[in-house]
Design an enzyme around this catalytic site. Structure first.
Site, PDB file in Angstrom:
ATOM      1  N   SER A   1      57.146 -10.198  32.577  1.00 45.13           N
ATOM      2  CA  SER A   1      56.584  -9.410  33.680  1.00 45.13           C
ATOM      3  C   SER A   1      55.083  -9.620  33.784  1.00 45.13           C
ATOM      4  O   SER A   1      54.406  -9.876  32.777  1.00 45.13           O
ATOM      5  CB  SER A   1      56.886  -7.936  33.381  1.00 45.13           C
ATOM      6  OG  SER A   1      56.022  -7.098  34.081  1.00 45.13           O
TER       7      SER A   1
ATOM      8  N   TYR B   1      55.665  -0.632  27.901  1.00 42.97           N
ATOM      9  CA  TYR B   1      56.584  -1.591  28.530  1.00 42.97           C
ATOM     10  C   TYR B   1      55.970  -2.996  28.539  1.00 42.97           C
ATOM     11  O   TYR B   1      56.593  -3.973  28.120  1.00 42.97           O
ATOM     12  CB  TYR B   1      56.937  -1.163  29.955  1.00 42.97           C
ATOM     13  CG  TYR B   1      57.641  -2.249  30.724  1.00 42.97           C
ATOM     14  CD1 TYR B   1      58.904  -2.666  30.345  1.00 42.97           C
ATOM     15  CD2 TYR B   1      57.024  -2.894  31.803  1.00 42.97           C
ATOM     16  CE1 TYR B   1      59.553  -3.702  31.023  1.00 42.97           C
ATOM     17  CE2 TYR B   1      57.658  -3.916  32.480  1.00 42.97           C
ATOM     18  CZ  TYR B   1      58.914  -4.314  32.088  1.00 42.97           C
ATOM     19  OH  TYR B   1      59.542  -5.348  32.750  1.00 42.97           O
TER      20      TYR B   1
ATOM     21  N   LYS C   1      57.157  -6.520  26.481  1.00 41.36           N
ATOM     22  CA  LYS C   1      57.438  -7.829  27.081  1.00 41.36           C
ATOM     23  C   LYS C   1      56.573  -8.926  26.447  1.00 41.36           C
ATOM     24  O   LYS C   1      57.026 -10.055  26.247  1.00 41.36           O
ATOM     25  CB  LYS C   1      57.210  -7.774  28.593  1.00 41.36           C
ATOM     26  CG  LYS C   1      58.320  -7.041  29.328  1.00 41.36           C
ATOM     27  CD  LYS C   1      59.598  -7.851  29.284  1.00 41.36           C
ATOM     28  CE  LYS C   1      60.809  -7.067  29.718  1.00 41.36           C
ATOM     29  NZ  LYS C   1      62.056  -7.844  29.669  1.00 41.36           N
TER      30      LYS C   1
END
Ligand code: UDP
Length: 323
Positions: free
Chosen positions: A117, A141, A145
């Site tokens: 991402s 988050y 990643k």
């Protein structure tokens, strides 16, 4: 025929990718716990209901189907939720990937495409953002990643693995036939929420921050159509076995503000979008847009559906059909 194990294949980007794989003669085998995915989105191959934290279930699936490649979408993917539940994010996203790599090595599957991402870049020093920009994620988050990317690189250095890492910008829109849709629960994404506000199926759209140093004070994002993302995965399957391991941005190279998206929704639906003005949302960088030239060069990545009107039109059509 190429068989591809698609973790998270019952989700939004995963289901669109399965559709594209099948259209290109491949068999998607979906492995999904259906926590946030939808069984009715799995239409192009078998569905194995299983969790990536269950190593035995993964091993059984690899042993049974012997996939030629893996596309790993399964992950928790809400920035806000990752602040309140960071350990759940690290367990699912990071341990889940480790389990998948172990199952691949054990069963001799060498090719993997990993969903990453643009959140790994955090607040960029400059835009557009090239792949070699500093990686300073500002949410659990985003950090999960980034850890996944690093783990995959370490695994590939010590095992016979080939990988393509995709760093998605803002996935949006829906399959043009209206067969699939964006259906998240809870829904937190701008485009579906703006459409629901316009049709009175949801509350007025909250605008998270109006004092950013951007064109109109609202955040700017690079909206990329989900079907264009899906096509990139098809290209990556053939790229994988012949080329060096690589991480690529998937975006358009253009930014639109939140208010520009709202105006496009009003144009397409012919209805006003009621708004409320709220504070900034934690973890939101002011402006994010990609430098997509590497994916254009290496994968012939040419977005076909990613102009804002088409994104909103396809999202609107699928929302009405609830594909
Ligand atoms: N946004 C907003 N109101 C909403 C949902 C999103 O103002 O109800 C803004 C959000 O602050 C961000 C942009 O829209 O700047 C895109 O957010 P989204 O959650 O769709 O995707 P993200 O950028 O978090 O991946």
């Amino acid at each position: 025929m190429t068989s591809v194990l698609v973790t998270g294949g019952a989700g939004y980007i995963g289901s669109h990718t399965c559709m594209a794989l099948a259209a290109n003669g491949m068999t998607p085998i979906v492995f999904d716990n259906l926590f946030r995915g939808h069984a009715d989105f799995v239409r192009w191959g078998p569905l194995i209901v299983g969790d990536i934290l269950d190593q035995a279930a993964l091993n059984d699936t690899f042993a049974r189907y012997r996939p030629d490649a893996v596309i790993h979408f399964a992950a928790l993917a809400y920035v806000g939720e990752s602040f309140s539940n960071p350990m759940t994010y690290y367990k699912n996203n990071v341990s889940g990937l480790v389990n998948i790599i172990e199952a691949m090595v054990k069963n001799g599957t060498q090719n993997i495409i990993l969903s990453s991402s643009c959140t790994i870049y955090g607040i960029p020093d400059t835009v557009p953002i090239p792949e070699n920009a500093p990686q300073r994620p500002i949410s659990p988050y985003g950090r999960s990643k980034l850890f996944c990317e690093q783990i995959l690189k370490d695994a590939a250095a010590s095992n016979d693995l080939n990988f393509v890492i995709f760093r998605y910008f803002n996935a949006s829109g829906a399959d043009a036939s209206g067969d699939l849709s964006e259906r998240h629960d809870p829904e937190t994404h701008l485009v579906p929420l703006a459409i629901d506000a316009a049709t009175n199926e949801g509350p007025a759209l909250p605008i998270f921050g109006s004092d950013y140093a951007t064109t109109d004070g609202t955040c700017e994002r690079d909206f990329i159509h989900v079907s264009d993302l899906a096509s990139a995965h098809v290209e990556a399957i053939s790229y994988l076995s012949k080329n060096a391991n690589i991480a690529l941005n998937l975006g358009t190279g253009r930014a639109h503000s939140v208010l520009q998206v709202v105006s496009a929704v009003e144009r397409v639906t012919g209805r006003p979008v009621p708004l409320t003005w709220g504070p900034r949302r934690p973890g939101d960088p002011p402006i994010l847009f990609s430098d997509p030239t590497l994916a254009q060069r290496l994968l012939r990545f040419r977005p076909k559906y990613s102009d804002l009107e088409t994104i909103i039109e396809t999202a609107w059509r699928s929302r009405r059909g609830q594909g």
